[in-house]
Design an enzyme around this catalytic site. Structure first.
Site, PDB file in Angstrom:
ATOM      1  N   ARG A  14       0.696  -1.225  -0.082  1.00 51.94           N
ATOM      2  CA  ARG A  14       0.007  -0.012  -0.060  1.00 51.94           C
ATOM      3  C   ARG A  14       0.674   1.183   0.037  1.00 51.94           C
ATOM      4  O   ARG A  14       1.922   1.363   0.741  1.00 51.94           O
ATOM      5  CB  ARG A  14      -0.961  -0.001   1.319  1.00 51.94           C
ATOM      6  CG  ARG A  14      -2.087   0.870   0.809  1.00 51.94           C
ATOM      7  CD  ARG A  14      -3.053   0.775   2.356  1.00 51.94           C
ATOM      8  NE  ARG A  14      -3.678  -0.704   2.474  1.00 51.94           N
ATOM      9  CZ  ARG A  14      -4.624  -0.928   3.107  1.00 51.94           C
ATOM     10  NH1 ARG A  14      -5.310  -0.170   3.656  1.00 51.94           N
ATOM     11  NH2 ARG A  14      -5.153  -2.023   3.172  1.00 51.94           N
ATOM     12  N   SER A 100      -8.701   0.100   0.279  1.00 55.74           N
ATOM     13  CA  SER A 100      -9.681  -0.110   1.497  1.00 55.74           C
ATOM     14  C   SER A 100     -10.232   1.535   1.726  1.00 55.74           C
ATOM     15  O   SER A 100     -10.877   2.142   1.009  1.00 55.74           O
ATOM     16  CB  SER A 100      -9.148  -0.743   2.785  1.00 55.74           C
ATOM     17  OG  SER A 100      -9.968  -0.974   3.604  1.00 55.74           O
ATOM     18  N   HIS A 101      -9.963   1.808   2.758  1.00 55.99           N
ATOM     19  CA  HIS A 101     -10.606   2.981   3.527  1.00 55.99           C
ATOM     20  C   HIS A 101      -9.513   4.284   3.419  1.00 55.99           C
ATOM     21  O   HIS A 101      -9.816   5.327   3.799  1.00 55.99           O
ATOM     22  CB  HIS A 101     -11.000   2.983   4.839  1.00 55.99           C
ATOM     23  CG  HIS A 101      -9.916   2.674   5.809  1.00 55.99           C
ATOM     24  ND1 HIS A 101      -9.639   1.346   5.914  1.00 55.99           N
ATOM     25  CD2 HIS A 101      -9.047   3.425   6.685  1.00 55.99           C
ATOM     26  CE1 HIS A 101      -8.548   1.220   6.991  1.00 55.99           C
ATOM     27  NE2 HIS A 101      -8.109   2.525   7.206  1.00 55.99           N
ATOM     28  N   LYS A 110      -3.737  -6.434  -2.299  1.00 53.94           N
ATOM     29  CA  LYS A 110      -3.894  -7.747  -1.648  1.00 53.94           C
ATOM     30  C   LYS A 110      -3.870  -8.804  -2.263  1.00 53.94           C
ATOM     31  O   LYS A 110      -4.377  -8.796  -3.316  1.00 53.94           O
ATOM     32  CB  LYS A 110      -5.421  -7.359  -0.772  1.00 53.94           C
ATOM     33  CG  LYS A 110      -5.513  -6.165   0.056  1.00 53.94           C
ATOM     34  CD  LYS A 110      -7.100  -6.251   0.612  1.00 53.94           C
ATOM     35  CE  LYS A 110      -7.172  -5.151   1.543  1.00 53.94           C
ATOM     36  NZ  LYS A 110      -8.722  -5.049   2.282  1.00 53.94           N
ATOM     37  N   ASP A 240     -16.946  -0.504   4.248  1.00 50.39           N
ATOM     38  CA  ASP A 240     -15.649   0.300   3.759  1.00 50.39           C
ATOM     39  C   ASP A 240     -15.277   0.318   2.152  1.00 50.39           C
ATOM     40  O   ASP A 240     -16.138  -0.057   1.549  1.00 50.39           O
ATOM     41  CB  ASP A 240     -14.431  -0.285   4.616  1.00 50.39           C
ATOM     42  CG  ASP A 240     -14.071  -1.642   4.092  1.00 50.39           C
ATOM     43  OD1 ASP A 240     -14.822  -2.557   3.401  1.00 50.39           O
ATOM     44  OD2 ASP A 240     -12.866  -2.096   4.441  1.00 50.39           O
ATOM     45  N   ASP A 242     -13.465  -1.287   0.109  1.00 45.49           N
ATOM     46  CA  ASP A 242     -13.440  -2.429  -0.868  1.00 45.49           C
ATOM     47  C   ASP A 242     -14.651  -3.227  -0.397  1.00 45.49           C
ATOM     48  O   ASP A 242     -14.487  -4.487  -0.910  1.00 45.49           O
ATOM     49  CB  ASP A 242     -12.199  -3.064  -0.720  1.00 45.49           C
ATOM     50  CG  ASP A 242     -11.687  -3.363   0.692  1.00 45.49           C
ATOM     51  OD1 ASP A 242     -12.133  -2.683   1.638  1.00 45.49           O
ATOM     52  OD2 ASP A 242     -10.621  -4.088   0.695  1.00 45.49           O
ATOM     53  N   ASP A 244     -15.029  -5.164   2.164  1.00 42.22           N
ATOM     54  CA  ASP A 244     -14.783  -6.345   2.955  1.00 42.22           C
ATOM     55  C   ASP A 244     -15.363  -6.294   4.359  1.00 42.22           C
ATOM     56  O   ASP A 244     -15.482  -7.294   5.051  1.00 42.22           O
ATOM     57  CB  ASP A 244     -13.357  -6.899   2.821  1.00 42.22           C
ATOM     58  CG  ASP A 244     -12.324  -5.941   3.176  1.00 42.22           C
ATOM     59  OD1 ASP A 244     -12.703  -4.868   3.636  1.00 42.22           O
ATOM     60  OD2 ASP A 244     -11.226  -6.469   3.319  1.00 42.22           O
ATOM     61  N   ARG A 245     -15.517  -5.257   4.670  1.00 41.51           N
ATOM     62  CA  ARG A 245     -15.824  -4.955   6.272  1.00 41.51           C
ATOM     63  C   ARG A 245     -17.399  -3.989   6.331  1.00 41.51           C
ATOM     64  O   ARG A 245     -17.746  -3.670   5.143  1.00 41.51           O
ATOM     65  CB  ARG A 245     -14.887  -3.763   7.015  1.00 41.51           C
ATOM     66  CG  ARG A 245     -13.628  -4.604   7.325  1.00 41.51           C
ATOM     67  CD  ARG A 245     -12.854  -3.460   8.130  1.00 41.51           C
ATOM     68  NE  ARG A 245     -12.442  -2.294   7.558  1.00 41.51           N
ATOM     69  CZ  ARG A 245     -12.495  -1.084   8.173  1.00 41.51           C
ATOM     70  NH1 ARG A 245     -12.527  -1.235   9.480  1.00 41.51           N
ATOM     71  NH2 ARG A 245     -11.919  -0.027   7.552  1.00 41.51           N
ATOM     72  N   HIS A 327     -14.042  -7.226  10.612  1.00 43.94           N
ATOM     73  CA  HIS A 327     -13.829  -8.343   9.501  1.00 43.94           C
ATOM     74  C   HIS A 327     -14.404  -9.711  10.105  1.00 43.94           C
ATOM     75  O   HIS A 327     -14.275  -9.933  11.262  1.00 43.94           O
ATOM     76  CB  HIS A 327     -12.239  -8.388   9.375  1.00 43.94           C
ATOM     77  CG  HIS A 327     -11.374  -7.471   8.613  1.00 43.94           C
ATOM     78  ND1 HIS A 327     -11.717  -7.275   7.334  1.00 43.94           N
ATOM     79  CD2 HIS A 327     -10.840  -6.463   8.976  1.00 43.94           C
ATOM     80  CE1 HIS A 327     -10.907  -6.493   6.710  1.00 43.94           C
ATOM     81  NE2 HIS A 327     -10.344  -6.032   7.958  1.00 43.94           N
TER      82      HIS A 327
END
Length: 451
Positions: A14, A100-101, A110, A240, A242, A244-245, A327
């Site tokens: 990242r 992500s965020h 990832k 979020d 992407d 995933d959360r 998660h």
């Protein structure tokens, strides 16, 4: 060459696009990843989020992969758990382009092995970094090919097959996608279900014009909370960037602790498989292992971080795992994390009974908590040691150092103080029987941490 140690993190890559990440470097990462997974995967599946830089970086990574003779399956726009679905269902290594965020200027990668198995520092990331540092060796064989494949409908059907919502009472649910990938996945996942979706910020926009796509920060829930109350909705969901959360608010607009969601989903999974193992990280509420045990399950405590959760799930055969960061990991989803599946479980539990969500989740929320409190420090080790010295030897106190410093005070109160992997921060989480005790213990620990 960028300083790779600054962008190759514990679980992903990242950095700031144009400063730390560019197409040339990402192509090298793709080639190095291909070398890592070539013995076990004939192709790499690649997805990307809605950030402006994501399509170009995903193409560069694909070029790197094909330069080493592996094929690429491009699934285009995707949530991170949609990429995990593709990796699991196709049994291919995968790479997801998202930060992500993080703010719009960031992007990241990832990566996973076939079956959505994690790639972290100890399971491939360090090797990828070293390969790029040393120069990726050229491949003199035939380059791979790139094909496109849309897996969104298959992903949605798979999730709906794991949780039966068709028998649910009708529900009105507000969903805040935060201009992230939830706006891409939610309409397809919820299509045909007895759920009236009230959409917020479904437009895909990697500049995040409405608020940061990080639902763990309370300020990013304000719009959702107001909309739930205004619409008279049964609940609200916040994803979020992407997707995933997933964070949940009840019909009053009040946040539901991710620990309570972990306990709720654990009870549902244990009903399907009595006696199964449930993973929880060490900053989840103590209510989680209590409730798991009460329902005949076996709770297993782990360090914070998805690679540790997934490793323990593989070792123990756990059916489900949850983290306080929202998660949620499922054995039936290749042990990968998917906020969408957790959300479906919550809505199914809500729809199976007549009471409101606040009433349903009350039994899973037994203690008061501080939330995560961050402190910038010059010396993480010295500050932790000072806290350890201050509490050691007190009557009834026990201390362990599985992940940072966890101190149990013997009266139902405890705290965990652990260093950030990427910043000069110490992260404090406190839990106690009531809010006054939480405040008192938080103030006591912070006085030592902050000197």
């Amino acid at each position: 060459m960028s300083d790779l140690s600054a962008i190759v993190k514990a679980y992903d890559i990242r950095g700031v696009v144009g400063e730390q990440l560019n197409a040339g470097l990402v192509r090298d990462f793709g080639a190095a990843f291909a070398l890592l997974v070539k013995p076990e995967s004939p192709a790499v599946v690649i997805g990307h989020d809605m950030r402006e830089s994501s399509p170009e970086l995903a193409r560069a990574f694909a070029d790197g992969v094909t330069s080493q003779g592996l094929d690429v399956v491009s699934i285009g726009l995707a949530s991170t758990d949609q990429l995990y679905f593709a990796s699991g269902s196709l049994n291919l290594a995968g790479a997801m382009f998202t930060a992500s965020h993080n703010p719009a200027r960031y992007n990241g990668i990832k990566m996973c092995r076939p079956g959505a198995a994690p790639v972290g520092q100890d399971s491939g990331l360090a090797e990828i970094r070293d390969t790029v540092d040393e120069g990726v060796p050229a491949f003199d064989g035939q380059p791979g090919s790139i094909t496109e494949r849309d897996v969104l409908a298959d992903y949605a059907a798979y999730l709906r097959g794991l949780v039966d919502l068709l028998g649910s009472r009708p529900l009105k649910i507000v969903v805040d996608a935060g201009n992230g990938m939830g706006g891409h996945t939610v309409p397809t996942v919820f299509e045909g279900l007895p759920i009236d979706i009230v959409p917020m910020y479904f437009e895909l926009d990697g500049s995040f014009p409405n608020h940061e796509a990080n639902p763990l920060d309370p300020k990013n829930l304000v719009d959702l909370q107001a909309k739930v109350r205004e619409a008279g909705a049964d609940a609200g969901l916040a994803f979020d960037g992407d997707a995933d959360r997933c964070f949940v608010v009840d019909e009053r607009g009040e946040p539901v602790s991710p620990s309570a969601i972990t306990a709720l989903v654990a009870v549902r999974e244990l009903a399907k498989e009595p006696g199964a193992t449930i993973i929880h990280n060490l900053i989840t509420s103590h209510a989680v292992p209590e409730i798991v045990t009460e329902h005949g399950g076996k709770p297993v405590r782990t360090r914070v971080g998805h690679s540790f959760i997934k490793q323990e799930m593989a070792r123990t055969g756990a059916i489900f795992g949850g983290e306080h960061s929202a998660h949620y990991y499922f054995r039936d989803f290749w042990r990968a994390d998917t906020g969408m599946l957790a959300a479906l479980h919550v809505l199914a539990a809500l729809g199976e009974q007549d009471g409101p969500l606040s009433e349903l989740t009350r039994e899973y929320q037994r203690y008061a908590a501080s939330g995560e409190v961050n402190s910038t420090v010059d010396d993480q080790v010295a500050r932790q040691l000072a806290v350890k010295d201050a509490f050691s030897g007190r009557p009834g106190v026990t201390i362990d150092e599985l992940d940072g410093l966890t101190v149990q005070l013997g009266d139902g109160a405890w705290f965990n103080l652990r260093p950030s992997n990427t910043e000069p921060l110490l992260r404090l989480n406190v839990e106690a029987p009531n809010q006054d005790a939480v405040r008192a213990l938080t103030d006591e620990v912070l006085a030592i941490v902050r000197g």
